[in-house]
Design an enzyme around this catalytic site. Structure first.
Site, short mmCIF file in Angstrom:
data_model
loop_
_atom_site.label_atom_id
_atom_site.label_comp_id
_atom_site.label_asym_id
_atom_site.label_seq_id
_atom_site.Cartn_x
_atom_site.Cartn_y
_atom_site.Cartn_z
NE ARG A 30 45.99 36.86 28.31
CZ ARG A 30 47.38 37.49 28.32
NH1 ARG A 30 48.11 36.26 28.72
NH2 ARG A 30 47.70 38.48 27.89
CG ASP A 31 43.95 43.23 33.17
OD1 ASP A 31 44.35 42.67 34.32
OD2 ASP A 31 44.12 44.27 32.60
#
Length: 135
Positions: A30-31
């Protein structure tokens, strides 16, 4: 500075393999962004698993902590899947090829919770400016 296609492909391939493994066990990073890709003895390591979730296909509050420029548009609509990581890697790959950060998709496609996106971008730009003053 940009890479040629061969250099960019050779650089991104091990990252794709690592993320493919994460996805095979149901984990979404997610990042993904250049700051979370570390070079260690000519090997690229993925760092900052602080936002990792086992949330494939689930809906929830997912925008907290993501880096807007690298986040997939559906993230701002509360969705997360392995495709969010793939989107982020595509942005990183484009940045390797061109040497420039591309325009965020949520600014050029349909609006995703515009107030949330604007607030997130403003916050990210504030911290980016603050960090560049310190450096």
């Amino acid at each position: 500075e940009s890479y040629n296609e061969r250099e960019a492909s050779d650089t991104i391939r091990p990252i794709i393999d690592a993320i493919r493994y994460c996805h095979s066990i149901g984990v979404i990073h997610r990042d993904l962004k250049p700051e979370n890709l570390l070079c260690y003895h000519e090997t690229i390591k993925i760092a900052d698993f602080g936002l990792v979730k086992d949330i494939e296909g689930k809906r929830g509050t997912l925008t907290g902590g993501v880096t807007p420029v690298y986040a997939a548009p559906e993230t701002f609509d509360g969705w997360a899947s392995r495709f969010c990581d793939q989107y982020s890697l595509a942005i990183v790959y484009q940045e390797l090829l061109t040497g420039e950060r591309p325009e965020p998709a949520f600014l050029i496609s349909k609006p995703y919770k515009v107030d949330t996106v604007k607030a997130t971008i403003s916050q990210a730009l504030f911290f980016e400016r603050k960090a560049s003053r310190v450096a």
